[in-house]
Design an enzyme around this catalytic site. Structure first.
Site, PDB file in Angstrom:
ATOM      1  N   PHE A 138       0.861  -1.190   0.000  1.00 12.50           N
ATOM      2  CA  PHE A 138       0.000   0.000   0.000  1.00 12.50           C
ATOM      3  C   PHE A 138       0.893   1.234   0.000  1.00 12.50           C
ATOM      4  O   PHE A 138       1.738   1.394   0.886  1.00 12.50           O
ATOM      5  CB  PHE A 138      -0.933   0.022   1.212  1.00 12.50           C
ATOM      6  CG  PHE A 138      -1.947   1.130   1.108  1.00 12.50           C
ATOM      7  CD1 PHE A 138      -3.139   0.944   0.412  1.00 12.50           C
ATOM      8  CD2 PHE A 138      -1.698   2.375   1.661  1.00 12.50           C
ATOM      9  CE1 PHE A 138      -4.062   1.976   0.276  1.00 12.50           C
ATOM     10  CE2 PHE A 138      -2.616   3.411   1.530  1.00 12.50           C
ATOM     11  CZ  PHE A 138      -3.800   3.213   0.840  1.00 12.50           C
ATOM     12  N   ASP A 223       9.228   2.894   1.883  1.00  9.33           N
ATOM     13  CA  ASP A 223       8.029   3.592   2.341  1.00  9.33           C
ATOM     14  C   ASP A 223       7.885   3.302   3.834  1.00  9.33           C
ATOM     15  O   ASP A 223       7.423   2.235   4.233  1.00  9.33           O
ATOM     16  CB  ASP A 223       6.820   3.077   1.542  1.00  9.33           C
ATOM     17  CG  ASP A 223       5.510   3.713   1.997  1.00  9.33           C
ATOM     18  OD1 ASP A 223       5.455   4.225   3.123  1.00  9.33           O
ATOM     19  OD2 ASP A 223       4.535   3.660   1.218  1.00  9.33           O
ATOM     20  N   LYS A 252       2.335  10.087   8.383  1.00  9.23           N
ATOM     21  CA  LYS A 252       1.559   9.675   9.553  1.00  9.23           C
ATOM     22  C   LYS A 252       1.976  10.301  10.889  1.00  9.23           C
ATOM     23  O   LYS A 252       1.466  11.326  11.275  1.00  9.23           O
ATOM     24  CB  LYS A 252       1.552   8.152   9.645  1.00  9.23           C
ATOM     25  CG  LYS A 252       0.710   7.507   8.531  1.00  9.23           C
ATOM     26  CD  LYS A 252       0.465   6.064   8.790  1.00  9.23           C
ATOM     27  CE  LYS A 252      -0.316   5.380   7.680  1.00  9.23           C
ATOM     28  NZ  LYS A 252      -1.753   5.648   7.698  1.00  9.23           N
TER      29      LYS A 252
HETATM   30  C1  LIG Z   1       2.807   2.361   3.896  1.00  9.82           C
HETATM   31  C2  LIG Z   1       1.894   3.489   3.499  1.00  9.82           C
HETATM   32  N1  LIG Z   1       2.241   4.271   2.468  1.00  9.82           N
HETATM   33  C3  LIG Z   1       1.470   5.302   2.081  1.00  9.82           C
HETATM   34  C4  LIG Z   1       0.282   5.589   2.718  1.00  9.82           C
HETATM   35  C5  LIG Z   1      -0.561   6.733   2.244  1.00  9.82           C
HETATM   36  O1  LIG Z   1      -0.535   7.773   3.161  1.00  9.82           O
HETATM   37  P1  LIG Z   1      -1.645   8.939   3.098  1.00  9.82           P
HETATM   38  O2  LIG Z   1      -2.962   8.302   3.425  1.00  9.82           O
HETATM   39  O3  LIG Z   1      -1.179   9.929   4.134  1.00  9.82           O
HETATM   40  O4  LIG Z   1      -1.608   9.504   1.733  1.00  9.82           O
HETATM   41  C6  LIG Z   1      -0.130   4.788   3.793  1.00  9.82           C
HETATM   42  C7  LIG Z   1      -1.416   5.041   4.467  1.00  9.82           C
HETATM   43  O5  LIG Z   1      -1.981   4.199   5.124  1.00  9.82           O
HETATM   44  C8  LIG Z   1       0.699   3.712   4.194  1.00  9.82           C
HETATM   45  O6  LIG Z   1       0.366   2.905   5.211  1.00  9.82           O
END
Ligand SMILES: Cc1ncc(COP(=O)(O)O)c(C=O)c1O
Length: 398
Positions: A138, A223, A252
């Site tokens: 994700f 990420d 986050k």
């Molecule tokens: C690993 C990871 N990358 C990217 C995101 C996307 O972040 P945002 O919702 O702040 O755009 C998330 C959100 O849950 C995530 O868990």
């Protein structure tokens, strides 16, 4: 306003893209939140791994009040001290030399994708733009990051997706090796797949990816939007592995709930982002960076990652003991305070039971419960949550 009317208006006025829990939260303090009917809950969601210092942490609230009364926003055509201090602190406490600020996780990943493409084209060849991500990952909801996300359910209906992405199974070095060629600009992975089910790869996975990237001249992009900021028991999850990325994305928990995203990179990689090549109106305002600075400084000063490691062991061991009495629990896994409980059945009824008993928890897919409490959680709160979980498992036993 009564709760029933709020629910009705929510159903009437919002776009229907969220499957929301039928409560309206109005206040938070530490590990607890309260709803509009005055009911108290233990918050083991942390706003999806965001409020890691708990709700309304005094240092964060103080920084918010001070920054709001000092300077909320100016454009990135000017320098601002909080943004500079935050970039410096992030670099001093990571592999990185340079930081770009945006407003969300997806935006941080967009920056990483753009940087990887530009670097590949400028340093190697015009067709070196491909990003290899992993299945079940994700990375966000914008068009490029949802393309990077290795789950069709998030992509369905939004095609055509962005060209230049490939997916291989997670935790599979041979599949990655086979997929890489001289068009590979970067490999993009989460150190632990969060949304995908709290999947912890083998210890040799990240070192193996580092080696493959070095051999191929590709960038390793981590990420750490969910795993970062102490969640796994180290400030960054890559610190468990002995290798460093070329680019890392964070969001986050970085400002404990005030929207922010950041992309961190090595000097040589970041250098291709020359003036005018990327930007964001709201990225890194003095307001948000003051709050992030207070959050990160608190994490470091109060050794919050160590605390997360300790409490993570406490919770995981207790859950392991619980598992013995409930065959429906397939596996308890995770690192620090990012914990997955895989069940042999759908977990939605369990989540509802916990909520009705005063505990808010997350899912990660249909069969995995995800626990991501604030990193300041104590043993008493964990014990209370464990009691509720145990009752829920007992109630939903079939
Ligand atoms: C690993 C990871 N990358 C990217 C995101 C996307 O972040 P945002 O919702 O702040 O755009 C998330 C959100 O849950 C995530 O868990």
């Amino acid at each position: 306003m009564d709760t029933k009317t709020l629910m009705e208006w929510s159903g009437k006025y919002h776009t229907p893209n969220y499957g929301r829990t039928p409560i309206c939260l109005v206040r938070g303090d530490g590990v607890r939140v309260w709803d509009s009917d005055g009911r108290e809950y233990l918050d083991f969601t942390s706003g999806l791994a965001v409020t890691s210092l708990g709700h309304c942490h005094p240092r964060v609230t103080g920084a918010i009040q001070e920054a709001a009364a000092t300077l909320l926003h100016v454009s990135n055509i000017f320098h601002t001290a909080p943004q500079i201090h935050l970039a410096k602190l992030l670099c001093e406490h990571s592999f990185a030399d340079r930081v770009f600020f945006g407003n969300s996780g997806a935006e941080a990943n967009e920056a990483a994708i753009k940087l990887a493409r530009k670097y590949g084209k400028e340093r190697f060849a015009s067709d070196r733009f491909e990003i290899i991500a992993t299945r079940n990952s994700f990375h966000g909801r914008t068009l490029a990051t949802v393309t990077a996300t290795g789950q069709e359910k998030y992509q369905h209906g939004f095609e055509p997706l962005v060209p230049g992405f490939k997916h291989v199974p997670y935790d599979d070095l041979r599949a990655m090796e086979r997929a890489m060629d001289n068009r590979t600009a970067a490999v993009l992975v989460e150190p632990i797949q969060g949304e995908g089910g709290v999947i912890v790869p083998d210890d040799d996975y990240l070192p193996g990816l580092r080696k493959l990237c070095d051999e191929a001249g590709a960038l390793l992009v981590l990420d750490e939007i969910q795993t970062g900021m102490g969640r796994t028991g180290r400030l960054w999850a890559y610190e468990h592995t002995g290798v460093e990325p070329d680019i890392m994305t964070v969001a986050k928990a970085l400002a404990n709930g005030v929207p922010i995203g950041a992309m961190l990179a090595r000097e040589e990689v970041a250098s291709v982002l020359t003036p005018g090549t990327h930007g964001s109106t709201f990225g890194g305002t003095p307001f948000v960076t003051s709050v992030a600075l207070a959050t990160l400084a608190t994490m470091i000063d109060e050794k919050i990652p160590e605390r997360a490691a300790r409490m993570g062991r406490y919770l995981t061991q207790a859950l392991g003991r619980l598992q013995g009495g409930f065959p429906a629990v397939r596996e308890v896994r995770g690192r620090g305070l990012l914990i997955g409980i895989e069940m042999d059945r759908l977990v939605a009824p369990l989540v509802d039971f916990c909520r009705d008993s005063g505990l808010l928890i997350l899912t990660a897919g249909e069969r995995v419960i995800r626990l991501a409490p604030p990193l300041i959680v104590g043993e008493t709160e964990c014990d209370h949550a464990l009691d509720i979980l145990q009752n829920a498992l007992g109630q939903t036993r079939s």
